[in-house]
Scaffold this motif. Structure first.
Motif, PDB file in Angstrom:
ATOM      1  N   LEU A   1       0.829  -1.212   0.000  1.00 39.46           N
ATOM      2  CA  LEU A   1       0.000   0.000   0.000  1.00 39.46           C
ATOM      3  C   LEU A   1       0.864   1.263   0.000  1.00 39.46           C
ATOM      4  O   LEU A   1       0.569   2.230  -0.705  1.00 39.46           O
ATOM      5  CB  LEU A   1      -0.951   0.002   1.204  1.00 39.46           C
ATOM      6  CG  LEU A   1      -2.097  -1.014   1.145  1.00 39.46           C
ATOM      7  CD1 LEU A   1      -2.860  -1.037   2.471  1.00 39.46           C
ATOM      8  CD2 LEU A   1      -3.027  -0.704  -0.004  1.00 39.46           C
ATOM      9  N   ILE A   2       1.928   1.256   0.786  1.00 36.85           N
ATOM     10  CA  ILE A   2       2.855   2.403   0.808  1.00 36.85           C
ATOM     11  C   ILE A   2       3.501   2.571  -0.559  1.00 36.85           C
ATOM     12  O   ILE A   2       3.601   3.679  -1.082  1.00 36.85           O
ATOM     13  CB  ILE A   2       3.917   2.227   1.919  1.00 36.85           C
ATOM     14  CG1 ILE A   2       3.267   2.358   3.291  1.00 36.85           C
ATOM     15  CG2 ILE A   2       5.058   3.217   1.754  1.00 36.85           C
ATOM     16  CD1 ILE A   2       4.163   1.954   4.456  1.00 36.85           C
ATOM     17  N   LEU A   3       3.919   1.464  -1.155  1.00 32.82           N
ATOM     18  CA  LEU A   3       4.514   1.498  -2.484  1.00 32.82           C
ATOM     19  C   LEU A   3       3.533   2.031  -3.524  1.00 32.82           C
ATOM     20  O   LEU A   3       3.895   2.841  -4.382  1.00 32.82           O
ATOM     21  CB  LEU A   3       5.009   0.096  -2.874  1.00 32.82           C
ATOM     22  CG  LEU A   3       5.770  -0.028  -4.180  1.00 32.82           C
ATOM     23  CD1 LEU A   3       7.023   0.833  -4.157  1.00 32.82           C
ATOM     24  CD2 LEU A   3       6.145  -1.486  -4.422  1.00 32.82           C
ATOM     25  N   ALA A   4       2.276   1.611  -3.435  1.00 36.47           N
ATOM     26  CA  ALA A   4       1.248   2.077  -4.369  1.00 36.47           C
ATOM     27  C   ALA A   4       1.037   3.584  -4.235  1.00 36.47           C
ATOM     28  O   ALA A   4       0.939   4.302  -5.240  1.00 36.47           O
ATOM     29  CB  ALA A   4      -0.057   1.334  -4.137  1.00 36.47           C
ATOM     30  N   LYS A   5       1.000   4.084  -3.001  1.00 34.59           N
ATOM     31  CA  LYS A   5       0.834   5.525  -2.782  1.00 34.59           C
ATOM     32  C   LYS A   5       2.045   6.298  -3.304  1.00 34.59           C
ATOM     33  O   LYS A   5       1.906   7.366  -3.896  1.00 34.59           O
ATOM     34  CB  LYS A   5       0.625   5.831  -1.295  1.00 34.59           C
ATOM     35  CG  LYS A   5      -0.737   5.435  -0.788  1.00 34.59           C
ATOM     36  CD  LYS A   5      -0.882   5.725   0.689  1.00 34.59           C
ATOM     37  CE  LYS A   5      -2.218   5.236   1.202  1.00 34.59           C
ATOM     38  NZ  LYS A   5      -2.356   5.409   2.643  1.00 34.59           N
ATOM     39  N   THR A   6       3.234   5.745  -3.096  1.00 32.11           N
ATOM     40  CA  THR A   6       4.457   6.380  -3.591  1.00 32.11           C
ATOM     41  C   THR A   6       4.453   6.433  -5.107  1.00 32.11           C
ATOM     42  O   THR A   6       4.750   7.470  -5.701  1.00 32.11           O
ATOM     43  CB  THR A   6       5.705   5.617  -3.084  1.00 32.11           C
ATOM     44  OG1 THR A   6       5.656   5.557  -1.665  1.00 32.11           O
ATOM     45  CG2 THR A   6       6.979   6.289  -3.540  1.00 32.11           C
TER      46      THR A   6
END
Length: 185
Positions: A34-39
């Motif tokens: 999820l963090i990677l997707a937001k980044t």
């Protein structure tokens, strides 16, 4: 039998613990994704993923620093060139053209995309007409060399418009980019 039952309970207990650890690791992995997707989403606002060329939003910070530095430079100027492509049915050429131009400009020149997918290039030049003419001639050569590589059918259906804007000492980043985008000197 009792030993087998105790062993079975122990195995079941260990399996339950491993299962809980696995679930915990899976939750950690889900958070990381999820963090990677937001980044990635935030990068897509700043960089065109297909060409890895910065977008207008990204270039504003760099341009503001450049404008501040140029205020101390008396014999240099900043020239912006905008290339608006009209590709007709050949929209897939956009990325190819962008990469071609990017590989043929100087490392000190800054290529970026406007929101309408036209290209902007920022040059730092000597304050004389000869420097400006050299850069414009070079861009025309780059575009002509690209056009030579195209099939006649494709060549007859695409065109581009060039416009230039020179940085005025009183310009803000927004004013400079707006003039460049609108094709005003």
């Amino acid at each position: 039998m009792v030993i087998e039952a105790d062993a079975l309970k122990q195995y079941i207990g260990e399996a339950r613990e491993l299962f809980k650890e696995g679930i915990s690791k899976l939750e950690e992995f889900e958070e990381a994704v999820l963090i990677l997707a937001k980044t990635l989403e935030s990068y897509q606002d700043l960089i065109d993923i297909s060409t890895v060329v910065p977008k207008e939003k990204f270039i504003k910070y760099r341009l503001s620093r450049l404008i501040k530095r140029m205020s101390f430079e008396r014999n240099k100027t900043v020239l912006g060139i905008r290339i608006k492509f009209h590709l007709g049915n050949y929209q897939e050429l956009r990325d190819i053209i962008i990469n071609y131009i990017d590989s043929h400009i100087r490392p000190t020149d800054t290529l970026f995309l406007f929101d309408d997918y036209s290209i902007g290039i920022i040059y730092i030049l000597d304050k004389n007409l000869e420097s400006k003419v050299k850069v414009l001639t070079r861009i025309e050569e780059i575009l002509s060399n690209f056009e030579i590589q195209l099939d006649y059918k494709v060549k007859s259906n695409i065109r581009w418009d060039l416009s230039t804007t020179e940085l005025d000492p009183s310009d803000s980043v927004e004013e400079f980019l707006t003039r460049l985008k609108e094709g005003r000197e």
